[in-house]
Design a protein around this motif. Structure first.
Motif, PDB file in Angstrom:
ATOM      1  N   LEU A  65      45.850  12.202 -53.761  1.00 29.68           N
ATOM      2  CA  LEU A  65      46.630  11.134 -53.157  1.00 29.68           C
ATOM      3  C   LEU A  65      46.087  10.752 -51.785  1.00 29.68           C
ATOM      4  O   LEU A  65      46.127   9.573 -51.387  1.00 29.68           O
ATOM      5  CB  LEU A  65      48.102  11.556 -53.055  1.00 29.68           C
ATOM      6  CG  LEU A  65      49.062  10.533 -52.449  1.00 29.68           C
ATOM      7  CD1 LEU A  65      49.069   9.242 -53.268  1.00 29.68           C
ATOM      8  CD2 LEU A  65      50.477  11.104 -52.359  1.00 29.68           C
ATOM      9  N   GLU A  66      45.555  11.744 -51.045  1.00 24.58           N
ATOM     10  CA  GLU A  66      44.996  11.455 -49.734  1.00 24.58           C
ATOM     11  C   GLU A  66      43.807  10.507 -49.822  1.00 24.58           C
ATOM     12  O   GLU A  66      43.565   9.697 -48.906  1.00 24.58           O
ATOM     13  CB  GLU A  66      44.572  12.757 -49.045  1.00 24.58           C
ATOM     14  CG  GLU A  66      45.715  13.660 -48.627  1.00 24.58           C
ATOM     15  CD  GLU A  66      46.316  14.442 -49.800  1.00 24.58           C
ATOM     16  OE1 GLU A  66      45.722  14.348 -50.909  1.00 24.58           O
ATOM     17  OE2 GLU A  66      47.357  15.090 -49.612  1.00 24.58           O
ATOM     18  N   ASP A  67      43.062  10.568 -50.908  1.00 25.79           N
ATOM     19  CA  ASP A  67      41.927   9.662 -51.085  1.00 25.79           C
ATOM     20  C   ASP A  67      42.399   8.214 -51.177  1.00 25.79           C
ATOM     21  O   ASP A  67      41.782   7.295 -50.611  1.00 25.79           O
ATOM     22  CB  ASP A  67      41.143  10.032 -52.343  1.00 25.79           C
ATOM     23  CG  ASP A  67      40.554  11.437 -52.266  1.00 25.79           C
ATOM     24  OD1 ASP A  67      40.194  11.855 -51.148  1.00 25.79           O
ATOM     25  OD2 ASP A  67      40.467  12.103 -53.320  1.00 25.79           O
ATOM     26  N   VAL A  68      43.490   7.990 -51.871  1.00 27.25           N
ATOM     27  CA  VAL A  68      44.038   6.637 -51.986  1.00 27.25           C
ATOM     28  C   VAL A  68      44.526   6.147 -50.627  1.00 27.25           C
ATOM     29  O   VAL A  68      44.334   4.977 -50.262  1.00 27.25           O
ATOM     30  CB  VAL A  68      45.176   6.606 -53.030  1.00 27.25           C
ATOM     31  CG1 VAL A  68      45.727   5.192 -53.178  1.00 27.25           C
ATOM     32  CG2 VAL A  68      44.700   7.137 -54.372  1.00 27.25           C
ATOM     33  N   GLU A  69      45.144   7.031 -49.862  1.00 23.36           N
ATOM     34  CA  GLU A  69      45.637   6.647 -48.540  1.00 23.36           C
ATOM     35  C   GLU A  69      44.492   6.282 -47.603  1.00 23.36           C
ATOM     36  O   GLU A  69      44.587   5.311 -46.833  1.00 23.36           O
ATOM     37  CB  GLU A  69      46.462   7.794 -47.946  1.00 23.36           C
ATOM     38  CG  GLU A  69      47.748   8.084 -48.704  1.00 23.36           C
ATOM     39  CD  GLU A  69      48.481   9.294 -48.157  1.00 23.36           C
ATOM     40  OE1 GLU A  69      47.894  10.000 -47.302  1.00 23.36           O
ATOM     41  OE2 GLU A  69      49.637   9.527 -48.574  1.00 23.36           O
ATOM     42  N   ARG A  71      32.192  -4.524 -52.085  1.00 20.77           N
ATOM     43  CA  ARG A  71      30.861  -4.387 -52.670  1.00 20.77           C
ATOM     44  C   ARG A  71      29.786  -4.271 -51.593  1.00 20.77           C
ATOM     45  O   ARG A  71      28.764  -3.605 -51.797  1.00 20.77           O
ATOM     46  CB  ARG A  71      30.564  -5.575 -53.594  1.00 20.77           C
ATOM     47  CG  ARG A  71      31.354  -5.572 -54.886  1.00 20.77           C
ATOM     48  CD  ARG A  71      30.787  -6.557 -55.876  1.00 20.77           C
ATOM     49  NE  ARG A  71      30.854  -7.929 -55.380  1.00 20.77           N
ATOM     50  CZ  ARG A  71      31.862  -8.765 -55.610  1.00 20.77           C
ATOM     51  NH1 ARG A  71      32.903  -8.356 -56.334  1.00 20.77           N
ATOM     52  NH2 ARG A  71      31.843  -9.990 -55.133  1.00 20.77           N
ATOM     53  N   MET A  72      30.010  -4.917 -50.450  1.00 22.10           N
ATOM     54  CA  MET A  72      29.034  -4.870 -49.360  1.00 22.10           C
ATOM     55  C   MET A  72      29.192  -3.634 -48.467  1.00 22.10           C
ATOM     56  O   MET A  72      28.393  -3.413 -47.559  1.00 22.10           O
ATOM     57  CB  MET A  72      29.176  -6.128 -48.484  1.00 22.10           C
ATOM     58  CG  MET A  72      28.865  -7.437 -49.189  1.00 22.10           C
ATOM     59  SD  MET A  72      27.144  -7.548 -49.782  1.00 22.10           S
ATOM     60  CE  MET A  72      27.395  -7.292 -51.549  1.00 22.10           C
ATOM     61  N   SER A  73      30.251  -2.854 -48.695  1.00 23.42           N
ATOM     62  CA  SER A  73      30.516  -1.684 -47.855  1.00 23.42           C
ATOM     63  C   SER A  73      29.713  -0.475 -48.338  1.00 23.42           C
ATOM     64  O   SER A  73      29.055  -0.515 -49.380  1.00 23.42           O
ATOM     65  CB  SER A  73      32.009  -1.360 -47.874  1.00 23.42           C
ATOM     66  OG  SER A  73      32.400  -0.900 -49.158  1.00 23.42           O
ATOM     67  N   ASN A  74      29.795   0.617 -47.558  1.00 17.56           N
ATOM     68  CA  ASN A  74      29.081   1.852 -47.915  1.00 17.56           C
ATOM     69  C   ASN A  74      30.007   2.885 -48.541  1.00 17.56           C
ATOM     70  O   ASN A  74      29.758   4.091 -48.455  1.00 17.56           O
ATOM     71  CB  ASN A  74      28.405   2.446 -46.673  1.00 17.56           C
ATOM     72  CG  ASN A  74      29.416   2.714 -45.563  1.00 17.56           C
ATOM     73  OD1 ASN A  74      30.596   2.396 -45.699  1.00 17.56           O
ATOM     74  ND2 ASN A  74      28.947   3.297 -44.473  1.00 17.56           N
ATOM     75  N   LEU A  75      31.073   2.437 -49.165  1.00 13.43           N
ATOM     76  CA  LEU A  75      31.982   3.350 -49.856  1.00 13.43           C
ATOM     77  C   LEU A  75      31.294   3.959 -51.068  1.00 13.43           C
ATOM     78  O   LEU A  75      30.382   3.363 -51.656  1.00 13.43           O
ATOM     79  CB  LEU A  75      33.252   2.615 -50.298  1.00 13.43           C
ATOM     80  CG  LEU A  75      34.193   2.102 -49.201  1.00 13.43           C
ATOM     81  CD1 LEU A  75      35.353   1.346 -49.836  1.00 13.43           C
ATOM     82  CD2 LEU A  75      34.715   3.241 -48.342  1.00 13.43           C
ATOM     83  N   LYS A 106      35.235   2.893 -54.284  1.00  8.95           N
ATOM     84  CA  LYS A 106      35.234   1.476 -54.645  1.00  8.95           C
ATOM     85  C   LYS A 106      36.157   1.218 -55.829  1.00  8.95           C
ATOM     86  O   LYS A 106      36.804   0.167 -55.900  1.00  8.95           O
ATOM     87  CB  LYS A 106      33.814   1.018 -54.961  1.00  8.95           C
ATOM     88  CG  LYS A 106      32.916   0.888 -53.726  1.00  8.95           C
ATOM     89  CD  LYS A 106      31.547   0.358 -54.083  1.00  8.95           C
ATOM     90  CE  LYS A 106      30.687   0.198 -52.828  1.00  8.95           C
ATOM     91  NZ  LYS A 106      29.331  -0.326 -53.128  1.00  8.95           N
ATOM     92  N   GLN A 107      36.241   2.173 -56.756  1.00  7.44           N
ATOM     93  CA  GLN A 107      37.185   2.020 -57.866  1.00  7.44           C
ATOM     94  C   GLN A 107      38.629   2.088 -57.371  1.00  7.44           C
ATOM     95  O   GLN A 107      39.493   1.360 -57.853  1.00  7.44           O
ATOM     96  CB  GLN A 107      36.932   3.100 -58.918  1.00  7.44           C
ATOM     97  CG  GLN A 107      35.587   2.973 -59.621  1.00  7.44           C
ATOM     98  CD  GLN A 107      35.419   3.997 -60.730  1.00  7.44           C
ATOM     99  OE1 GLN A 107      36.249   4.090 -61.639  1.00  7.44           O
ATOM    100  NE2 GLN A 107      34.349   4.781 -60.662  1.00  7.44           N
TER     101      GLN A 107
END
Length: 495
Positions: free
Chosen positions: A189-193, A145-149, A154-155
């Motif tokens: 899938l690359e996004d999850v990695e 939550r504190m990150s800039n993702l 974040k999901q």
């Protein structure tokens, strides 16, 4: 031809009265279960109440210690403090003439009960409260939550974090997580990695790894580059199986390193955390409340019941007096039944305390050497010995010693701990299995880590002390103490 008639015979039979059944049931309850039982009775029975003060002499017995040990030496010890002090009263006097503008601090002492008047360092006290109770998932989600993702990342991170186990390892495959999320999110899938890599470098570092190798490599990648780090990374990537088998010679051969360098690599690996999530376990520790305290005072072992575990019960005299004023049969029956149940419970609790105290005193009489010197001085003891001494049945002793704990100078132990089988020695005396386990533990603790003692060597060393046991018995005791074999205990660097 059968003939009818009357036949009068005299005999004795054991009848289990409700009071006897209740006494037996309370006898086998642990202190926590007994407290719950008493609390329920207090809530349901108005004629039962807790006395304000506990009788000082109701829960104390003295077991005289031996005047000398096996060597004839007489030794005096300091009193063992049980720490069973009662908490200070919270009642404070309120002045009759109270100013309407008076502050809270003018009436009550707002200082903490743990206020350090001696000038000790209490820094960090508030910061440390409850820190160990923070769950791993909560800790990681807070960092996310504190990150800039982005919102989508974040999901993804939320799904990954919820797939972690208590050790911090990823339970589900990335493909399964992707399949689940791709139904609602436009991701690859690359996004999850990528998000997984991001999580692995959060605190604690290495969390989200899929196996031990990946976990160690992530932690090594965060260290400054050096030759030692490069070789250690090679060891983890390609030769971790050799390290698990403790095949140090093959590791030196493959990595072309000397023994001293391998020792440094092992020390480096020991500084890492193979279970990064263990520091954030959400489970609270379980505390054992002793039922009995044992301490030595003026050469005598004093056995005392823990008065805080079992409150002193009594009949509420106000409601008992209403029995004679009842105007209906229903009221009379109600008061009589509750009065009888209250008296039964009080007698059953008193009987339980007396039996527990007598059994604890008998155990301390037999195991006085253990109280003084520890496990290696444990004497052989079986339930029958205590049962015969107290003229009770073995089943009664078994009920008393189950889930009951004794606080001794050597630590807190379940009463069953003091019972162990007997093994004959070459000197004609006997030795308990607990004492043999303690000897084995001491021998293994003093062994060389580079050349651990085998079960055969341990057997021979016990025989030199006059204890004749088989090698399979030594192996059984070692495994019962969760001590690995000599091959598994071998290491280049002492732990």
């Amino acid at each position: 031809m059968l003939k009818q008639g009357f036949d009068l015979r005299l005999g004795q039979t054991l009848s289990m009265t409700p009071q006897l059944q209740q006494a037996i049931r309370l006898l086998q309850l642990s202190s926590l279960e007994l407290q719950n039982e008493i609390q329920q009775a207090l809530e349901e029975n108005p004629l039962l109440e807790i006395a304000e003060e506990y009788p000082e002499n109701a829960a104390t017995s003295i077991a005289e210690s031996p005047n000398h040990d096996e060597t004839g030496k007489i030794e005096a010890t300091e009193d063992f403090e049980t720490g069973n002090d009662t908490a200070p009263s919270m009642d404070q006097d309120i002045p009759d003439d109270l100013n309407l503008d008076a502050d809270w601090e003018d009436i009550y002492d707002t200082r903490s009960s743990s206020h350090n008047e001696g000038g000790g360092d209490n820094s960090g006290f508030l910061e440390n409260q409850g820190a160990a109770d923070i769950a791993l998932q909560e800790h990681l989600l807070w960092q996310i939550r504190m990150s800039n993702l982005t919102a989508i990342d974040k999901q993804i991170a939320d799904a990954i974090i919820r797939s972690l186990d208590e050790a911090g390892y990823l339970c589900d495959s990335l493909e399964d997580i992707f399949t689940l999320l791709s139904q609602e999110l436009p991701i690859e899938l690359e996004d999850v990695e990528v998000v997984l890599k991001f999580i692995q470098h959060l605190d604690p570092i290495g969390v989200g790894s899929r196996d031990l190798r990946e976990c160690l490599l992530v932690q090594l990648a965060a260290l400054p580059e050096s030759r030692l780090l490069y070789k250690t990374r090679q060891l983890v990537e390609k030769n971790l199986d050799l390290l698990e088998r403790r095949d140090y010679k093959e590791i030196q051969k493959r990595l072309k390193i000397e023994q001293n360098e391998l020792e440094e690599m092992i020390l480096l690996l020991r500084s890492l955390q193979p279970r990064p999530g263990s520091a954030y376990s959400a489970s609270s520790p379980d505390y054992v409340v002793p039922d009995v305290f044992v301490r030595k005072i003026k050469g005598q072992w004093v056995v005392t019941l823990n008065a805080q575990v079992t409150p002193n019960l009594q009949v509420n005299q106000f409601y008992a007096d209403l029995l004679g004023q009842a105007k209906s049969d229903a009221d009379t029956s109600y008061f009589k039944n509750n009065l009888q149940q209250a008296r039964w419970l009080i007698r059953s609790v008193e009987s339980r305390n007396t039996t527990l105290l007598n059994v604890a005193k008998a155990i301390v009489d037999r195991q006085a050497a253990f109280m003084q010197y520890g496990d290696q001085a444990m004497k052989p003891l079986v339930l029958r010995d205590i049962a015969e001494e107290l003229e009770m049945h073995e089943s009664t002793i078994s009920r008393v010693t189950t889930n009951k704990y004794m606080h001794t100078p050597q630590g807190v132990f379940e009463l069953k701990f003091f019972f162990s089988s007997q093994i004959d020695t070459d000197t004609g005396s006997s030795c308990s299995s607990t004492a043999i386990r303690a000897m084995l533990k001491k021998l293994i603790a003093e062994e060389s880590s580079a050349s651990p003692l085998s079960d055969s060597q341990l057997t021979n060393m016990l025989k030199q002390q006059g204890i004749n046991v088989a090698r399979r018995t030594v192996a059984k005791y070692r495994e019962a103490m969760s001590i690995p074999s000599s091959h598994e205990r071998k290491t280049l660097v002492p732990c």
